[in-house]
Motif scaffolding. Structure first.
Motif: not given
Length: 489
Positions: A273-282, A284-293, A295-299
């Protein structure tokens, strides 16, 4: 047809019109695949070759890739002009090369368990990095394997000039420029995506930073294909080679989910499952991580469940799923509540290494049991999206869906009705297509968003069945109750 180029053939005897096209190369764990598309996303050529031997030998990868590129370009014909070539591969695999760019040992593959203990050291020593980016190292991370090499094979470590991803190695063989990577592949090497640098703490572990590659954004030009390769391929013009992407990120681009609020599900052996966000979402339970878009303006936040099509392979081995699909149409919904886990342990939507699958209820037939497993995967998919939402990853009402499981129309209907979301299935959402689109976004279109809007074609769209939505809502609530009773959520 789009913009065309006037050119001469090698003899200068006639003028030819050349259509602009984009080449994507997917270097998988079992083989290589090439896709060539035009600016509208039409596939002009698609071919692949499997690794018949030495799947961990980078030189063998290159030999297969070189032949595949040559044959693909030859079949393409001289009325097309390749504007870009970009490569994607599995993240976490490490290629160790010397000062000449020659591998000094077989590649350490992404699923190589060596580095498990080193990952614990990294999580302690690089705690600031992992907390900042919201992930934890494990054995699948490239940096864990590099630290293992230093501790256990010091001679190999000393001979290594650069630690590269498979994408980086192929790009070197294409261009002659060594030690370049992109920020999606760099993540599992320990790159700081926020400060955009290699953390100094890595060097404190004894790993020299100059053994790690220079990091560029995906889609930046590394250089042109080497002259001897152009001659071999029968090309009389320069082809820019661009920095690439991990296969997961490339697949997300090919799905069409690149704008904030969009999301994608890959339903294959597992569920991603993957989404797209405007900022880095962390998390705390380590269930997912984020790649940098790119164009470096989304995650791109995302997580992988151990649930997926594997349950069908284990519970219904060798059966004809298309025939089963036909038989369950009048049984929907089933009377069963299933968590379709066929191995111990879950990682998303919850982390529990001892979690086990379950079947609540007694199936009246083999067909109802099959239906129950399809529904169970959809229940997990819904819980994944709800988990992302609770952490702050907002998604709209449309999910782009790819993977083998998305070929089943009845499963699409079940998933759409359980999640109460519209599902859209692209015509082609391969990783090779994703990097081809990336190339088009850098050499033809003004942005990745524009390239995706022009090149991703939707094959099937499925809306929720309004009669099924309330029935599944009741069953989903029972599904959550059982998970709670077992202490999973």
């Amino acid at each position: 047809m789009g913009l065309q180029y006037e050119g001469e053939d090698k003899r200068g005897e006639r003028k030819i019109k050349m259509r602009e096209v984009f080449l994507g190369l997917d270097l998988g764990t079992q083989g290589a695949r090439v896709v060539i598309v035009d600016r509208e996303g039409n596939i002009l050529s698609s071919s692949e070759d499997v690794f018949k031997e030495e799947p961990e030998n980078p030189i063998y990868w290159w030999e297969v890739t070189r032949c595949l590129l040559g044959s693909s370009i030859f079949r393409l014909g001289r009325d097309n002009k390749i504007l870009s070539l970009a490569v994607t591969s599995t993240s976490g695999t490490v290629v160790c090369v010397d000062t000449r760019g020659e591998p000094v040992m077989p590649a350490l593959m992404y699923n190589d368990p060596r580095g498990a203990e080193e990952s614990k050291i990294l999580n302690r020593h690089l705690k600031g990095l992992t907390e900042k980016l919201g992930y934890k190292f494990n054995a699948s991370y490239a940096l864990s394997k590099i630290l293992w090499l230093k501790n256990n094979m010091p001679d190999i470590y000393e001979r290594t000039r650069f630690f590269l991803s498979p994408t980086d190695f192929i790009n070197f063989k294409l261009t002659g420029r060594m030690g370049i990577t992109d920020h999606t592949n760099a993540l599992k090497f320990g790159f700081d995506l926020l400060d955009y640098r290699w953390p100094a703490e890595i060097e404190q572990l004894g790993i020299e930073l100059d053994k790690l590659p220079e990091v560029l954004a995906p889609g930046e030009i590394i250089g042109g294909i080497r002259k001897e390769l152009l001659d071999e391929f029968g090309i009389d013009y320069n082809i820019p080679v661009l920095t690439g992407l991990t296969d997961g990120t490339s697949g997300q681009i090919a799905s069409g989910a690149v704008r904030v609020g969009e999301s994608s599900t890959t339903l294959g052996t597992t569920l991603v499952i993957k989404g797209v966000t405007s900022s880095l979402i962390r998390d705390p339970l380590g269930r997912f991580y984020s790649h940098l878009h790119p164009e470096k303006n989304r995650w791109f936040p995302g997580g992988s469940s151990n649930v997926g099509g594997e349950c069908l392979e284990k519970i219904f081995p060798g059966e004809n799923y298309k025939e089963l699909d036909k038989k369950i149409k009048d049984l929907i919904p089933s009377s069963l509540i299933i968590y379709p886990l066929v191995r111990d342990g879950e990682r998303f939507p919850f982390v529990n290494p001892r979690a086990k699958g379950f079947v609540s209820g007694s199936p009246s037939s083999r067909e109802e049991l099959y239906l129950g497993y399809l529904e169970g995967v959809a229940y997990v998919e819904r819980l994944c999206y709800e988990t992302l939402s609770e952490i702050g990853v907002r998604t709209n009402n449309t999910v782009y869906t790819v993977g083998g499981g998305s070929k089943s129309l009845i499963w699409l209907k079940i998933r759409s009705s359980i999640m109460n979301k519209v599902l859209k299935r692209p015509v082609s959402a391969t990783s090779g297509m994703g990097v081809a689109i990336l190339g088009a976004s850098r050499t033809f279109y003004e942005s990745l968003d524009l390239a995706v809007s022009k090149m991703v074609k939707i094959d099937v769209g499925v809306e929720p069945d309004r009669d099924l939505v309330p029935l599944y809502e009741e069953r989903y609530r029972r599904f959550i109750e059982i998970l709670s009773e077992r202490g999973y959520v």
